[in-house]
Design a protein around this motif. Sequence first.
Motif, PDB file in Angstrom:
ATOM      1  N   ASN A 157     -32.124  -1.180 -25.765  1.00 40.71           N
ATOM      2  CA  ASN A 157     -32.548  -0.660 -24.478  1.00 40.71           C
ATOM      3  C   ASN A 157     -32.281  -1.693 -23.386  1.00 40.71           C
ATOM      4  OD1 ASN A 157     -34.623  -2.572 -24.638  1.00 40.71           O
ATOM      5  ND2 ASN A 157     -36.118  -1.084 -25.388  1.00 40.71           N
ATOM      6  N   SER A 158     -32.549  -1.294 -22.143  1.00 44.29           N
ATOM      7  CA  SER A 158     -32.266  -2.142 -20.997  1.00 44.29           C
ATOM      8  C   SER A 158     -32.991  -3.484 -21.086  1.00 44.29           C
ATOM      9  CB  SER A 158     -32.666  -1.418 -19.708  1.00 44.29           C
ATOM     10  OG  SER A 158     -32.550  -2.250 -18.593  1.00 44.29           O
ATOM     11  N   ALA A 159     -34.268  -3.451 -21.467  1.00 41.98           N
ATOM     12  CA  ALA A 159     -35.056  -4.691 -21.531  1.00 41.98           C
ATOM     13  C   ALA A 159     -34.460  -5.670 -22.539  1.00 41.98           C
ATOM     14  CB  ALA A 159     -36.501  -4.366 -21.897  1.00 41.98           C
ATOM     15  N   ALA A 160     -34.016  -5.160 -23.699  1.00 39.82           N
ATOM     16  CA  ALA A 160     -33.441  -6.027 -24.736  1.00 39.82           C
ATOM     17  C   ALA A 160     -32.122  -6.630 -24.274  1.00 39.82           C
ATOM     18  CB  ALA A 160     -33.246  -5.238 -26.026  1.00 39.82           C
ATOM     19  N   ILE A 161     -31.289  -5.825 -23.612  1.00 40.72           N
ATOM     20  CA  ILE A 161     -29.997  -6.316 -23.130  1.00 40.72           C
ATOM     21  C   ILE A 161     -30.195  -7.381 -22.058  1.00 40.72           C
ATOM     22  CG2 ILE A 161     -27.972  -5.647 -21.763  1.00 40.72           C
ATOM     23  CD1 ILE A 161     -27.968  -3.002 -23.321  1.00 40.72           C
ATOM     24  N   LYS A 162     -31.136  -7.149 -21.149  1.00 42.03           N
ATOM     25  CA  LYS A 162     -31.396  -8.117 -20.084  1.00 42.03           C
ATOM     26  C   LYS A 162     -31.988  -9.410 -20.640  1.00 42.03           C
ATOM     27  CE  LYS A 162     -33.181  -6.153 -16.311  1.00 42.03           C
ATOM     28  NZ  LYS A 162     -34.017  -5.228 -15.526  1.00 42.03           N
ATOM     29  N   LEU A 163     -32.790  -9.297 -21.670  1.00 38.15           N
ATOM     30  CA  LEU A 163     -33.350 -10.492 -22.307  1.00 38.15           C
ATOM     31  C   LEU A 163     -32.243 -11.349 -22.918  1.00 38.15           C
ATOM     32  CD1 LEU A 163     -35.693 -12.232 -23.317  1.00 38.15           C
ATOM     33  CD2 LEU A 163     -35.876 -10.701 -25.300  1.00 38.15           C
ATOM     34  N   ILE A 164     -31.314 -10.702 -23.616  1.00 43.54           N
ATOM     35  CA  ILE A 164     -30.187 -11.428 -24.213  1.00 43.54           C
ATOM     36  C   ILE A 164     -29.350 -12.092 -23.123  1.00 43.54           C
ATOM     37  CG2 ILE A 164     -28.050 -11.187 -25.548  1.00 43.54           C
ATOM     38  CD1 ILE A 164     -29.397  -8.856 -27.020  1.00 43.54           C
ATOM     39  N   ALA A 165     -29.144 -11.364 -22.007  1.00 37.62           N
ATOM     40  CA  ALA A 165     -28.362 -11.912 -20.897  1.00 37.62           C
ATOM     41  C   ALA A 165     -29.035 -13.148 -20.322  1.00 37.62           C
ATOM     42  CB  ALA A 165     -28.189 -10.848 -19.809  1.00 37.62           C
ATOM     43  N   ARG A 166     -30.346 -13.107 -20.162  1.00 42.79           N
ATOM     44  CA  ARG A 166     -31.067 -14.274 -19.627  1.00 42.79           C
ATOM     45  C   ARG A 166     -30.976 -15.458 -20.587  1.00 42.79           C
ATOM     46  NH1 ARG A 166     -34.893 -10.273 -18.330  1.00 42.79           N
ATOM     47  NH2 ARG A 166     -36.266 -10.940 -20.046  1.00 42.79           N
TER      48      ARG A 166
END
Length: 258
Positions: free
Chosen positions: A4-13
């Motif tokens: 989901n969006s939250a998981a993808i953004k966490l990996i990006a950070r």
Amino acid sequence: MKRNSAAIKLIARENLSGRYGTPMAALLLMFLCSLLPSMLITSTMSTATVLGIVTTQLLNYMVSLLVAVVGAGYAKLMLNISRGEAFAVKDLFFAFSHHPDRFIVVHLILLVIQFIFALPFDLPGYMNKDMSDNAFLLLMLFGSLTNLAVNMILGLFFGLADYLLLDNTDMSAMEAMRESLRLMKGNKGRLLYMDLSFIPLMLLSLLSCYVGFLWLTPYMRAAGAVFYMDVTGELDAPRPKPAPQENDSYNHSYWTGQ
């Protein structure tokens, strides 16, 4: 596995942690690559005649295509960071040495589509010099909103084309666009939700006199790279890392991020 969006953004950070310097420097260079030619065109070309307007628009379109190739290089930079590979500001120019015509064709097609949708809003402004200020501002507002919507929709269908061309040097522009269409089936909603989730940060960046975009843009582009890796299954089955090379210019350069 679809994240989901939250998981993808966490990996990006996590990927960007401690590595913001190089993406920020590359972003500033990319901005200059766009700003300086545009300023030169604006200061030297006259828009008092139809020929001047057409010439100015054509020159601006040519600049936008060249900047799109640089933008593909920025995507390469973000892919390298996301994959734990060597990265540097010079990645911006990667696409110029890997069949840049493919990137130009993709963005030319997208530019033509954008032009067709923008034309109804541009023509009245050019043809009717007696238009009231309120009518002109309203026309510009609708034109900007339409352009924003068209760009977002095109991104949902063809947003993976640059990544595919970067990873497949033998792939043509049309093949990349078709493959992007295929990969985005069932994934458009996820990408749209992720894009919309950045709106609060965009508003905060606007309030900071655009300074916040120096941090936000790398974050958004890193999330885009992670999304691509998720859609293609690379996050679950990582690609083998390239063998380290002796005298690698990335390792000891001022412009490196590692």
